[in-house]
Design an enzyme around this catalytic site. Structure first.
Site, PDB file in Angstrom:
ATOM      1  N   ARG A 143       0.833  -1.209   0.000  1.00  0.00           N
ATOM      2  CA  ARG A 143       0.000   0.000   0.000  1.00  0.00           C
ATOM      3  C   ARG A 143       0.868   1.260   0.000  1.00  0.00           C
ATOM      4  O   ARG A 143       1.918   1.290   0.652  1.00  0.00           O
ATOM      5  CB  ARG A 143      -0.941   0.016   1.214  1.00  0.00           C
ATOM      6  CG  ARG A 143      -1.982  -1.059   1.114  1.00  0.00           C
ATOM      7  CD  ARG A 143      -3.128  -0.907   2.099  1.00  0.00           C
ATOM      8  NE  ARG A 143      -3.918  -2.132   2.068  1.00  0.00           N
ATOM      9  CZ  ARG A 143      -4.846  -2.408   1.156  1.00  0.00           C
ATOM     10  NH1 ARG A 143      -5.128  -1.526   0.217  1.00  0.00           N
ATOM     11  NH2 ARG A 143      -5.499  -3.565   1.177  1.00  0.00           N
ATOM     12  N   ASP A 144       0.397   2.270  -0.702  1.00  0.00           N
ATOM     13  CA  ASP A 144       1.081   3.561  -0.707  1.00  0.00           C
ATOM     14  C   ASP A 144       1.028   4.152   0.706  1.00  0.00           C
ATOM     15  O   ASP A 144       0.005   4.064   1.392  1.00  0.00           O
ATOM     16  CB  ASP A 144       0.399   4.510  -1.706  1.00  0.00           C
ATOM     17  CG  ASP A 144       1.278   5.701  -2.031  1.00  0.00           C
ATOM     18  OD1 ASP A 144       1.777   5.772  -3.169  1.00  0.00           O
ATOM     19  OD2 ASP A 144       1.473   6.560  -1.144  1.00  0.00           O
ATOM     20  N   ILE A 145       2.121   4.752   1.131  1.00  0.00           N
ATOM     21  CA  ILE A 145       2.204   5.305   2.486  1.00  0.00           C
ATOM     22  C   ILE A 145       1.290   6.527   2.654  1.00  0.00           C
ATOM     23  O   ILE A 145       0.888   6.851   3.772  1.00  0.00           O
ATOM     24  CB  ILE A 145       3.681   5.658   2.829  1.00  0.00           C
ATOM     25  CG1 ILE A 145       3.895   5.702   4.326  1.00  0.00           C
ATOM     26  CG2 ILE A 145       4.120   6.936   2.143  1.00  0.00           C
ATOM     27  CD1 ILE A 145       5.357   5.770   4.733  1.00  0.00           C
ATOM     28  N   ASN A 195       4.239   7.010 -13.469  1.00  0.00           N
ATOM     29  CA  ASN A 195       4.808   8.327 -13.742  1.00  0.00           C
ATOM     30  C   ASN A 195       6.261   8.190 -14.185  1.00  0.00           C
ATOM     31  O   ASN A 195       6.970   7.291 -13.722  1.00  0.00           O
ATOM     32  CB  ASN A 195       4.737   9.210 -12.482  1.00  0.00           C
ATOM     33  CG  ASN A 195       3.303   9.502 -12.075  1.00  0.00           C
ATOM     34  OD1 ASN A 195       2.438   9.714 -12.919  1.00  0.00           O
ATOM     35  ND2 ASN A 195       3.035   9.504 -10.770  1.00  0.00           N
ATOM     36  N   GLU A 238       8.434  10.681  -8.204  1.00  0.00           N
ATOM     37  CA  GLU A 238       9.185  11.072  -7.008  1.00  0.00           C
ATOM     38  C   GLU A 238      10.140   9.982  -6.554  1.00  0.00           C
ATOM     39  O   GLU A 238      11.197  10.277  -5.988  1.00  0.00           O
ATOM     40  CB  GLU A 238       8.212  11.403  -5.868  1.00  0.00           C
ATOM     41  CG  GLU A 238       7.426  12.677  -6.135  1.00  0.00           C
ATOM     42  CD  GLU A 238       6.365  12.945  -5.083  1.00  0.00           C
ATOM     43  OE1 GLU A 238       6.163  12.081  -4.205  1.00  0.00           O
ATOM     44  OE2 GLU A 238       5.734  14.015  -5.159  1.00  0.00           O
ATOM     45  N   VAL A 239       9.753   8.734  -6.742  1.00  0.00           N
ATOM     46  CA  VAL A 239      10.621   7.622  -6.338  1.00  0.00           C
ATOM     47  C   VAL A 239      11.151   6.956  -7.608  1.00  0.00           C
ATOM     48  O   VAL A 239      10.365   6.504  -8.449  1.00  0.00           O
ATOM     49  CB  VAL A 239       9.850   6.602  -5.464  1.00  0.00           C
ATOM     50  CG1 VAL A 239      10.758   5.431  -5.109  1.00  0.00           C
ATOM     51  CG2 VAL A 239       9.311   7.273  -4.198  1.00  0.00           C
ATOM     52  N   HIS A 270       7.205   2.093 -10.486  1.00  0.00           N
ATOM     53  CA  HIS A 270       6.057   1.585  -9.720  1.00  0.00           C
ATOM     54  C   HIS A 270       4.782   1.938 -10.452  1.00  0.00           C
ATOM     55  O   HIS A 270       4.654   3.025 -11.006  1.00  0.00           O
ATOM     56  CB  HIS A 270       6.032   2.154  -8.294  1.00  0.00           C
ATOM     57  CG  HIS A 270       6.231   3.631  -8.234  1.00  0.00           C
ATOM     58  ND1 HIS A 270       7.464   4.218  -8.376  1.00  0.00           N
ATOM     59  CD2 HIS A 270       5.348   4.634  -8.080  1.00  0.00           C
ATOM     60  CE1 HIS A 270       7.338   5.521  -8.302  1.00  0.00           C
ATOM     61  NE2 HIS A 270       6.048   5.811  -8.126  1.00  0.00           N
ATOM     62  N   MET A 271       3.862   0.994 -10.425  1.00  0.00           N
ATOM     63  CA  MET A 271       2.543   1.213 -11.010  1.00  0.00           C
ATOM     64  C   MET A 271       1.584   1.504  -9.870  1.00  0.00           C
ATOM     65  O   MET A 271       1.485   0.724  -8.923  1.00  0.00           O
ATOM     66  CB  MET A 271       2.119  -0.045 -11.766  1.00  0.00           C
ATOM     67  CG  MET A 271       0.744   0.042 -12.384  1.00  0.00           C
ATOM     68  SD  MET A 271       0.367  -1.527 -13.202  1.00  0.00           S
ATOM     69  CE  MET A 271       1.397  -1.374 -14.638  1.00  0.00           C
ATOM     70  N   HIS A 272       0.915   2.653  -9.943  1.00  0.00           N
ATOM     71  CA  HIS A 272      -0.114   2.979  -8.956  1.00  0.00           C
ATOM     72  C   HIS A 272      -1.406   2.279  -9.371  1.00  0.00           C
ATOM     73  O   HIS A 272      -1.851   2.419 -10.518  1.00  0.00           O
ATOM     74  CB  HIS A 272      -0.402   4.490  -8.934  1.00  0.00           C
ATOM     75  CG  HIS A 272       0.739   5.348  -8.494  1.00  0.00           C
ATOM     76  ND1 HIS A 272       0.841   5.889  -7.231  1.00  0.00           N
ATOM     77  CD2 HIS A 272       1.836   5.793  -9.164  1.00  0.00           C
ATOM     78  CE1 HIS A 272       1.937   6.633  -7.151  1.00  0.00           C
ATOM     79  NE2 HIS A 272       2.558   6.592  -8.303  1.00  0.00           N
TER      80      HIS A 272
HETATM   81  P1  5GP Z   1       5.494   8.807  -7.763  1.00  0.00           P
HETATM   82  O1  5GP Z   1       5.159  10.249  -7.552  1.00  0.00           O
HETATM   83  O2  5GP Z   1       6.983   8.567  -7.795  1.00  0.00           O
HETATM   84  O3  5GP Z   1       4.778   8.195  -8.938  1.00  0.00           O
HETATM   85  O4  5GP Z   1       4.900   8.047  -6.509  1.00  0.00           O
HETATM   86  C1  5GP Z   1       5.665   7.687  -5.398  1.00  0.00           C
HETATM   87  C2  5GP Z   1       4.695   7.143  -4.383  1.00  0.00           C
HETATM   88  O5  5GP Z   1       5.413   6.438  -3.404  1.00  0.00           O
HETATM   89  C3  5GP Z   1       3.908   8.235  -3.668  1.00  0.00           C
HETATM   90  O6  5GP Z   1       2.506   8.023  -3.869  1.00  0.00           O
HETATM   91  C4  5GP Z   1       4.326   8.076  -2.208  1.00  0.00           C
HETATM   92  O7  5GP Z   1       3.280   8.320  -1.297  1.00  0.00           O
HETATM   93  C5  5GP Z   1       4.820   6.651  -2.157  1.00  0.00           C
HETATM   94  N1  5GP Z   1       5.858   6.395  -1.158  1.00  0.00           N
HETATM   95  C6  5GP Z   1       6.978   7.131  -0.965  1.00  0.00           C
HETATM   96  N2  5GP Z   1       7.723   6.605   0.025  1.00  0.00           N
HETATM   97  C7  5GP Z   1       7.065   5.491   0.446  1.00  0.00           C
HETATM   98  C8  5GP Z   1       7.337   4.523   1.449  1.00  0.00           C
HETATM   99  O8  5GP Z   1       8.351   4.555   2.155  1.00  0.00           O
HETATM  100  N3  5GP Z   1       6.438   3.523   1.607  1.00  0.00           N
HETATM  101  C9  5GP Z   1       5.318   3.430   0.834  1.00  0.00           C
HETATM  102  N4  5GP Z   1       4.495   2.411   1.088  1.00  0.00           N
HETATM  103  N5  5GP Z   1       5.021   4.336  -0.114  1.00  0.00           N
HETATM  104  C10 5GP Z   1       5.878   5.355  -0.316  1.00  0.00           C
END
Ligand code: 5GP
Length: 116
Positions: A30-32, A88, A96-97, A101-103
């Site tokens: 799950r997303d944090i 993204n 951001e990461v 990753h696929m949301h």
């Molecule tokens: P992006 O903007 O890169 O597509 O999405 C990165 C996602 O990773 C964000 O929705 C953010 O909330 C999630 N995220 C960042 N750090 C962590 C973490 O340590 N654990 C989890 N479960 N999600 C994270």
């Protein structure tokens, strides 16, 4: 861009996070900071920074991400109501990461696809 991120630690369970799914290719958790009631991240176990770094050797992994998304959507009970899958890429894409990753987003009616 080849630096590991926090997601590698989650995949290896060095940071305890409940995994919803894991096999030899992908993991899901799950997303944090969930944006909607069902917000799950599906990630390759192997560190790949962005979609730009995907190669033909990753075809099976990328396909597995879709299969796992479908399975988790059913488990979440959102397969019939509907959901959205988002990957993204880089700054303009809002990444951001830097570990692909696929949301998986659902559980409620989602708004317009883009906010620009
Ligand atoms: P992006 O903007 O890169 O597509 O999405 C990165 C996602 O990773 C964000 O929705 C953010 O909330 C999630 N995220 C960042 N750090 C962590 C973490 O340590 N654990 C989890 N479960 N999600 C994270």
């Amino acid at each position: 861009m080849s630096e590991e991120t926090i997601f590698s630690k989650i995949i290896r369970q060095e940071i305890p996070t409940q995994l919803l799914y894991q096999d030899e290719l992908v993991s899901a958790f799950r997303d944090i900071a969930p944006q909607v009631s069902s917000h799950i991240l599906i990630v390759p176990n192997k560190h790949i920074s962005t979609i730009n770094d995907v190669t033909e050797a990753d075809e099976l992994t990328m396909g597995r991400m879709i299969i796992v998304a479908k399975k988790l959507a059913k488990e979440e009970g959102i397969d019939e109501s509907g959901y959205r899958l988002i990957i993204n890429c880089n700054e303009d894409g809002g990444q951001e990461v830097f570990h692909i990753h696929m949301h998986l987003l659902g559980g409620q009616r989602l708004g317009a696809m883009l906010s620009v």
